[in-house]
Design a protein around this motif. Structure first.
Motif, PDB file in Angstrom:
ATOM      1  N   TYR A  40      37.171  38.214  43.641  1.00 27.43           N
ATOM      2  CA  TYR A  40      38.668  38.306  43.698  1.00 27.43           C
ATOM      3  C   TYR A  40      39.443  37.043  43.345  1.00 27.43           C
ATOM      4  CZ  TYR A  40      36.788  36.907  48.237  1.00 27.43           C
ATOM      5  OH  TYR A  40      35.869  36.311  49.149  1.00 27.43           O
ATOM      6  N   SER A  41      40.635  36.996  43.128  1.00 22.47           N
ATOM      7  CA  SER A  41      41.350  35.663  42.716  1.00 22.47           C
ATOM      8  C   SER A  41      41.395  34.759  43.970  1.00 22.47           C
ATOM      9  CB  SER A  41      42.679  35.974  42.230  1.00 22.47           C
ATOM     10  OG  SER A  41      43.552  34.967  41.958  1.00 22.47           O
ATOM     11  N   LEU A  66      36.897  37.577  36.300  1.00 25.35           N
ATOM     12  CA  LEU A  66      37.339  38.596  37.466  1.00 25.35           C
ATOM     13  C   LEU A  66      37.018  40.011  37.216  1.00 25.35           C
ATOM     14  CD1 LEU A  66      39.948  36.202  38.059  1.00 25.35           C
ATOM     15  CD2 LEU A  66      39.429  37.077  40.106  1.00 25.35           C
ATOM     16  N   ALA A  68      34.330  43.692  47.925  1.00 22.01           N
ATOM     17  CA  ALA A  68      34.399  43.019  46.722  1.00 22.01           C
ATOM     18  C   ALA A  68      33.187  42.155  46.115  1.00 22.01           C
ATOM     19  CB  ALA A  68      35.615  42.041  46.601  1.00 22.01           C
ATOM     20  N   THR A 120      40.557  46.376  44.698  1.00 20.69           N
ATOM     21  CA  THR A 120      39.339  46.570  45.395  1.00 20.69           C
ATOM     22  C   THR A 120      39.427  45.766  46.716  1.00 20.69           C
ATOM     23  OG1 THR A 120      37.974  46.364  43.403  1.00 20.69           O
ATOM     24  CG2 THR A 120      36.730  45.894  45.591  1.00 20.69           C
ATOM     25  N   PRO A 138      41.798  44.665  40.778  1.00 17.88           N
ATOM     26  CA  PRO A 138      42.462  43.840  41.823  1.00 17.88           C
ATOM     27  C   PRO A 138      42.555  44.393  43.091  1.00 17.88           C
ATOM     28  CG  PRO A 138      43.661  44.112  39.932  1.00 17.88           C
ATOM     29  CD  PRO A 138      42.741  44.742  39.536  1.00 17.88           C
ATOM     30  N   PHE A 184      38.747  43.843  49.823  1.00 14.95           N
ATOM     31  CA  PHE A 184      38.111  42.533  49.861  1.00 14.95           C
ATOM     32  C   PHE A 184      36.901  42.607  50.728  1.00 14.95           C
ATOM     33  CE2 PHE A 184      40.336  42.421  53.957  1.00 14.95           C
ATOM     34  CZ  PHE A 184      39.557  41.524  54.945  1.00 14.95           C
TER      35      PHE A 184
END
Length: 150
Positions: A78-79, A95, A106, A101, A99, A103
């Motif tokens: 993740y970012s 990545l 992830a 997904t 986005p 956490f």
């Protein structure tokens, strides 16, 4: 150009004695790959001591012999807020996940992505639990070549 992809997967924590032995094993394997393969992409995460150790060994090898036939790629689940720092250290940051997904899923999904996209998995898995163990089982199911360290 033929690209050979190597993913690293291991436990979050390492003992000092494990770290020293693993460092030598990774260095030997990576050096051999750099000599044998036309181009090597090394996929690493950044979720624990094993990931950081693997990245530092690859970076040290690149500094010693050059990075003309390799890249060190950080695969994030993740970012993150300090992305610029990582972009300066790694040859590339990717990545691969949607986005949206969750956490909690992830890291597992990122590990699966690395396994699905590699020719070789280098793993340090000593416990039959956790994301590293699940990833190792997934690699076996996918019939990915695995080198177990330790």
């Amino acid at each position: 150009m033929e690209i050979y992809r190597v993913a690293f997967l291991g436990h979050r924590y390492l003992s000092t004695s494990d770290a020293m032995a693993i460092e030598k094993q990774i260095e030997r394997i990576a050096k051999d790959l750099l000599l044998q393969k036309e181009y090597v992409e090394f996929y690493v995460g950044r979720n624990g001591e094993f990931d950081i150790l693997a990245a530092s060994v690859i970076k040290r090898l690149q500094n010693a012999v050059g990075d003309h036939n390799s890249s060190l790629i950080l695969v994030l689940p993740y970012s993150v807020k300090d992305l610029a720092y990582y972009q300066a250290y790694y040859n590339e940051v990717i990545l691969p996940l949607d986005p949206h997904t969750h956490f909690k899923a992830a890291i597992t999904k990122r590990n699966q992505w690395m396994i699905e996209n590699c020719n070789l998995l280098i793993a340090f898995v000593q416990e039959n639990k956790g994301n590293s163990y699940k990833g190792l089982q997934y690699a076996k199911k996918m019939e990915i070549r695995v080198i177990r360290l330790g």
